[in-house]
Enzyme design. Structure first.
Site, PDB file in Angstrom:
ATOM      1  N   CYS A  61      16.860   8.736  20.975  1.00  0.00           N
ATOM      2  CA  CYS A  61      18.225   8.259  20.754  1.00  0.00           C
ATOM      3  C   CYS A  61      19.193   9.441  20.691  1.00  0.00           C
ATOM      4  O   CYS A  61      18.890  10.487  20.114  1.00  0.00           O
ATOM      5  CB  CYS A  61      18.288   7.450  19.463  1.00  0.00           C
ATOM      6  SG  CYS A  61      19.918   6.746  19.153  1.00  0.00           S
ATOM      7  N   CYS A  65      21.520  10.249  13.183  1.00  0.00           N
ATOM      8  CA  CYS A  65      21.352   9.637  11.850  1.00  0.00           C
ATOM      9  C   CYS A  65      20.237  10.383  11.098  1.00  0.00           C
ATOM     10  O   CYS A  65      19.093  10.432  11.578  1.00  0.00           O
ATOM     11  CB  CYS A  65      21.030   8.154  12.000  1.00  0.00           C
ATOM     12  SG  CYS A  65      22.181   7.317  13.136  1.00  0.00           S
ATOM     13  N   CYS A  68      16.559   9.054  10.577  1.00  0.00           N
ATOM     14  CA  CYS A  68      15.896   8.264  11.620  1.00  0.00           C
ATOM     15  C   CYS A  68      14.845   9.028  12.408  1.00  0.00           C
ATOM     16  O   CYS A  68      15.099  10.116  12.941  1.00  0.00           O
ATOM     17  CB  CYS A  68      16.948   7.690  12.563  1.00  0.00           C
ATOM     18  SG  CYS A  68      16.214   6.502  13.725  1.00  0.00           S
ATOM     19  N   CYS A 105      13.126  -9.984  15.110  1.00  0.00           N
ATOM     20  CA  CYS A 105      14.221  -9.011  15.187  1.00  0.00           C
ATOM     21  C   CYS A 105      13.830  -7.874  16.119  1.00  0.00           C
ATOM     22  O   CYS A 105      12.843  -7.182  15.867  1.00  0.00           O
ATOM     23  CB  CYS A 105      14.503  -8.417  13.814  1.00  0.00           C
ATOM     24  SG  CYS A 105      14.770  -9.647  12.556  1.00  0.00           S
ATOM     25  N   CYS A 136      17.195 -12.084  16.392  1.00  0.00           N
ATOM     26  CA  CYS A 136      18.104 -11.048  15.891  1.00  0.00           C
ATOM     27  C   CYS A 136      17.886  -9.825  16.762  1.00  0.00           C
ATOM     28  O   CYS A 136      16.748  -9.544  17.136  1.00  0.00           O
ATOM     29  CB  CYS A 136      17.763 -10.729  14.435  1.00  0.00           C
ATOM     30  SG  CYS A 136      18.810  -9.423  13.736  1.00  0.00           S
ATOM     31  N   CYS A 196      23.920  -9.628  10.306  1.00  0.00           N
ATOM     32  CA  CYS A 196      22.956  -9.036   9.377  1.00  0.00           C
ATOM     33  C   CYS A 196      23.442  -7.614   9.128  1.00  0.00           C
ATOM     34  O   CYS A 196      23.466  -6.805  10.065  1.00  0.00           O
ATOM     35  CB  CYS A 196      21.568  -9.049  10.018  1.00  0.00           C
ATOM     36  SG  CYS A 196      20.338  -8.144   9.061  1.00  0.00           S
ATOM     37  N   ARG A 268      17.794  -9.268   1.874  1.00  0.00           N
ATOM     38  CA  ARG A 268      16.442  -8.899   2.317  1.00  0.00           C
ATOM     39  C   ARG A 268      15.953  -7.620   1.650  1.00  0.00           C
ATOM     40  O   ARG A 268      16.615  -6.581   1.719  1.00  0.00           O
ATOM     41  CB  ARG A 268      16.395  -8.740   3.846  1.00  0.00           C
ATOM     42  CG  ARG A 268      14.966  -8.436   4.342  1.00  0.00           C
ATOM     43  CD  ARG A 268      14.819  -8.476   5.861  1.00  0.00           C
ATOM     44  NE  ARG A 268      15.352  -9.705   6.376  1.00  0.00           N
ATOM     45  CZ  ARG A 268      16.432  -9.781   7.160  1.00  0.00           C
ATOM     46  NH1 ARG A 268      17.054  -8.691   7.526  1.00  0.00           N
ATOM     47  NH2 ARG A 268      16.868 -10.937   7.559  1.00  0.00           N
TER      48      ARG A 268
HETATM   49  N1  SAM Z   1      20.214   2.118  16.981  1.00  0.00           N
HETATM   50  C1  SAM Z   1      20.723   0.984  16.324  1.00  0.00           C
HETATM   51  C2  SAM Z   1      21.583   1.317  15.133  1.00  0.00           C
HETATM   52  O1  SAM Z   1      21.492   2.412  14.618  1.00  0.00           O
HETATM   53  O2  SAM Z   1      22.339   0.441  14.706  1.00  0.00           O
HETATM   54  C3  SAM Z   1      19.645   0.007  15.893  1.00  0.00           C
HETATM   55  C4  SAM Z   1      18.339   0.519  15.330  1.00  0.00           C
HETATM   56  S1  SAM Z   1      18.438   1.423  13.795  1.00  0.00           S
HETATM   57  C5  SAM Z   1      16.822   2.044  13.649  1.00  0.00           C
HETATM   58  C6  SAM Z   1      18.638   0.114  12.599  1.00  0.00           C
HETATM   59  C7  SAM Z   1      18.698   0.459  11.141  1.00  0.00           C
HETATM   60  O3  SAM Z   1      17.415   0.823  10.674  1.00  0.00           O
HETATM   61  C8  SAM Z   1      19.567   1.598  10.678  1.00  0.00           C
HETATM   62  O4  SAM Z   1      20.916   1.269  10.612  1.00  0.00           O
HETATM   63  C9  SAM Z   1      19.024   1.859   9.300  1.00  0.00           C
HETATM   64  O5  SAM Z   1      19.674   1.043   8.360  1.00  0.00           O
HETATM   65  C10 SAM Z   1      17.567   1.438   9.420  1.00  0.00           C
HETATM   66  N2  SAM Z   1      16.654   2.595   9.322  1.00  0.00           N
HETATM   67  C11 SAM Z   1      16.369   3.465  10.315  1.00  0.00           C
HETATM   68  N3  SAM Z   1      15.502   4.407   9.897  1.00  0.00           N
HETATM   69  C12 SAM Z   1      15.239   4.137   8.602  1.00  0.00           C
HETATM   70  C13 SAM Z   1      14.410   4.752   7.606  1.00  0.00           C
HETATM   71  N4  SAM Z   1      13.705   5.857   7.876  1.00  0.00           N
HETATM   72  N5  SAM Z   1      14.360   4.210   6.377  1.00  0.00           N
HETATM   73  C14 SAM Z   1      15.086   3.079   6.103  1.00  0.00           C
HETATM   74  N6  SAM Z   1      15.883   2.460   7.001  1.00  0.00           N
HETATM   75  C15 SAM Z   1      15.961   2.977   8.229  1.00  0.00           C
HETATM   76 FE1  SF4 Z   2      19.684   6.043  17.024  1.00  0.00          FE
HETATM   77 FE2  SF4 Z   2      18.177   5.850  14.830  1.00  0.00          FE
HETATM   78 FE3  SF4 Z   2      20.803   6.254  14.590  1.00  0.00          FE
HETATM   79 FE4  SF4 Z   2      19.917   3.868  15.464  1.00  0.00          FE
HETATM   80  S1  SF4 Z   2      19.562   4.754  13.427  1.00  0.00           S
HETATM   81  S2  SF4 Z   2      21.615   5.091  16.327  1.00  0.00           S
HETATM   82  S3  SF4 Z   2      18.074   4.521  16.582  1.00  0.00           S
HETATM   83  S4  SF4 Z   2      19.319   7.686  15.528  1.00  0.00           S
END
Ligand code: SAM
Ligand code: SF4
Ligand code: DTB
Length: 328
Positions: A61, A65, A68, A105, A136, A196, A268
């Site tokens: 990606c 974040c 992530c 989802c 979802c 959500c 949730r």
């Molecule tokens: N890329 C898209 C986004 O960021 O909206 C969708 C996928 S992203 C992985 C969806 C959500 O997963 C993030 O907004 C975050 O809230 C959650 N998430 C991702 N990594 C996580 C982690 N290590 N621990 C807890 N929640 C996590």
């Molecule tokens: Fe990309 Fe992870 Fe951020 Fe979603 S949460 S935008 S998958 S880096």
């Protein structure tokens, strides 16, 4: 700070930050009592909805974040994978339905979908609906047109989290802004989709950030229909790999606030359950959580397996919530 506790249980979007802060400061037992009372006015107290997650496009990606596993910027154990094909996704959805999930989802590691990405996702949504599951997806930033295309395919929910407060967001993510998140949520609502939207605890945020995030969620009108509260799953290689976990009872407090502030929403108990005791999960249900992720994977990390959750439900006397009549 005092507040009129007799108004608890009403569905309102005019909460003030002072009211949210006053709830956060209540003695824990008072807070749990209020949360459970509100919960029982709107829901079967022993029913818990179950959603199964699948990562349909994993890794690489562009975004940064800090929590992530899927950001291309961090060296984690997650590699780059192509978008799954529709049949593979439908096989997983069928298995999730047969295991007892009512919602499926699908998550993609995108900043947002490119034009060529959307058509296969629309086919996945149509196919999953035909299996009788609620759908979802979480695909990142959307335009209004993309949101309308998802709605036309029959999508039930779009997941897009605020994750933390507006003021702390840039300490966690720099490649997109809080405003971008709010714009996508507005596009999703304008398309008539259910939302959500929730957050993560354990990002190094303080109590004011949690209060600000809850305030933002509770002042959407209407509220997000589904509110995921995640505990950070620390991932080696990410900037937040070493972040200390939130205090367990603070996590319970945030669940209770979400329940009181958004009385009709499903709250949730989301990522992080694999690291939680059964007793802590039971307290979260007492605080008003009535949905979980169900299945042995989240997107890229582990979740309690279905046998363990079935045993937990049996011990607590919980029932799976029946599928919504609109599904299928
Ligand atoms: N890329 C898209 C986004 O960021 O909206 C969708 C996928 S992203 C992985 C969806 C959500 O997963 C993030 O907004 C975050 O809230 C959650 N998430 C991702 N990594 C996580 C982690 N290590 N621990 C807890 N929640 C996590
Ligand atoms: Fe990309 Fe992870 Fe951020 Fe979603 S949460 S935008 S998958 S880096
Ligand atoms: C949400 O609030 N949590 C889910 C879902 N919505 C998309 C994602 C949790 C991801 C946990 C880390 C992982 O498995 O990669």
């Amino acid at each position: 700070m005092s507040m009129d506790l007799s108004r608890l249980g009403a569905t309102r979007s005019d909460w003030t930050t002072a009211e949210v802060a006053a709830l956060y400061a209540l003695p824990l037992l008072d807070l749990l009592w209020h949360a459970q009372s509100v919960h029982r006015r709107h829901f079967d107290p022993n029913a818990v909805q179950r959603s199964t997650l699948l990562s349909i496009k994993t890794g690489a990606c562009s975004e940064d974040c800090g929590y992530c596993s899927q950001s291309a910027r961090y060296k984690t154990e997650v590699g780059r994978e192509a978008l799954l094909d529709v049949e593979t996704v439908l096989d997983k959805a069928r298995a999730a339905r047969d295991a007892g999930a009512t919602r499926f989802c699908m998550g993609a590691a995108w900043r947002g979908p490119k034009e060529r990405d959307l058509e296969p996702v629309l086919a996945m949504i149509r196919g999953v609906r035909e299996l009788g599951l609620e759908t979802c997806v979480t695909l990142g930033t959307l335009s209004e047109d993309q949101a309308r295309q998802l709605a036309a395919a029959g999508l039930d929910y779009y997941n897009h989290n605020l994750d933390t407060s507006e003021s702390y967001y840039s300490a966690v993510v720099t490649t997109h802004s809080y405003r971008d998140r709010l714009n996508t949520l507005a596009a999703v609502r304008a398309a008539g989709l259910r939302i959500c939207c929730g957050g993560i605890l354990g990002l190094g945020e303080n109590a004011s950030d949690r209060i600000a995030m809850l305030h933002r969620l509770a002042t959407f009108d209407p509220h997000p229909e589904s509110v995921p509260i995640n505990q950070l799953v620390p991932v080696a290689g990410t900037p937040l790999a070493g972040a200390p976990p939130p205090a367990a009872l603070d996590f319970v407090r945030v669940i209770a606030l979400a329940r009181i502030l958004m009385p009709r929403s499903h709250v949730r108990l989301s990522a992080g359950r694999a690291a939680m005791s059964e007793e802590l999960q039971a307290l979260c249900f007492l605080a008003g959580a009535n949905s979980i992720f169900y299945g042995d994977r989240l997107l890229t990390t582990g979740n309690p397996d279905t046998a363990r959750d079935t045993a937990l439900f049996a011990r607590l006397g919980l029932r799976p919530e029946a599928a919504a009549p609109s599904a299928g």
